[in-house]
Design a protein around this motif. Structure first.
Motif: not given
Length: 247
Positions: A45-51, A1-8, A98-102, A21-27
């Motif tokens: 973009x708040x990522x799908x990983x954050x969700x 898993x790349x570092x981008x895939x675990x970014x909030x 951790x999500x709120x702060x980011x 898959x990480x940020x959706x079509x719009x982003x």
């Protein structure tokens, strides 16, 4: 898993089409537009990983998906009641620190980039589901968008509201009807600086009714585009010929 895939959270200029898959079509499309040099309001973009992290950290994921597995979507009353309960569960759950702060950090950094006081930075908080623009189904417009949101706390709260909107009765029924598992559909969220538009609208790169690829169709109205997208006004329509750009 790349570092981008675990970014909030990611800046819009960091994302590309392959990040759908990480940020959706719009982003993902906004990121591509930025790369192409098209003017795009700045944001993140708040990522799908954050969700997914939110659902796992709070323990809501297992409860929600169990409720949806038992749901008969053809029973309208049951569908409405179950999806309402799911949304209430999400909204009642505090955001993991951790999500709120980011999210807040990126909001403050966005204000700094724009040389604005954070209290004066108004943003649009927009849903960007990972199943939004599939070839066989379109989820566009099924999840929520919030305009003129300001203040870091309000942004965090509206991110949760966007997450909750993944589980409206309409969106839930649509996924089942198209055979798309709930567990495989996640929600990213766009946070962009508001634009006080004189006029706005939607551009279709082919005719949305006939499928004619020789024309571009623009539907627009005065003010924010939300009135056009939400069907609140009858928009002006412009049909533009490709090549000649004759209207």
């Amino acid at each position: 898993m790349s570092s981008k895939e675990t970014r909030l959270v990611l800046w819009l200029e960091e994302v590309r089409k392959e990040d759908t898959p990480l940020v959706g079509g719009k982003n993902a499309n906004l990121g591509e537009m930025i790369v192409a040099g098209i003017p795009v309001p700045p944001g993140f973009a708040v990522t799908a990983y954050a969700f997914k992290y939110f659902l796992e950290k709070t323990g809501l994921g297992e409860k929600i998906y169990e409720m949806l597995r038992k749901l008969d979507v053809n029973n309208t009353k049951e569908l409405e009641e179950t999806t309402r309960r799911v949304r209430e569960m999400i909204l009642a759950q505090p955001m993991p620190p951790e999500i709120e702060e980011e999210i807040k950090r990126y909001y403050y950094d966005l204000a700094k980039k724009l040389n604005m006081e954070p209290s004066k930075l108004r943003v649009a908080v927009r849903s960007s589901a990972t199943a939004e623009d599939l070839p066989e189904a379109s989820f566009a417009g099924q999840q929520d968008t919030y305009l003129n949101v300001y203040g870091a706390d309000a942004v965090v709260e509206h991110v949760k509201r966007c997450w909750a909107s993944l589980f409206t009765a309409r969106a839930t029924f649509y996924r089942v009807a198209h055979g798309i598992p709930h567990e495989r559909t996640h929600m990213s969220v766009t946070v962009q600086k508001m634009v006080n538009s004189r006029a706005a609208g939607v551009m279709f790169t082919l005719h949305p009714v006939t499928g004619d690829e020789s024309v571009i169709v623009i539907e627009s109205g005065w003010g924010l585009g939300e009135a056009v997208v939400g069907g609140k006004v009858t928009p002006d329509e412009f049909i533009v010929e490709r090549g000649s750009f004759r209207v």
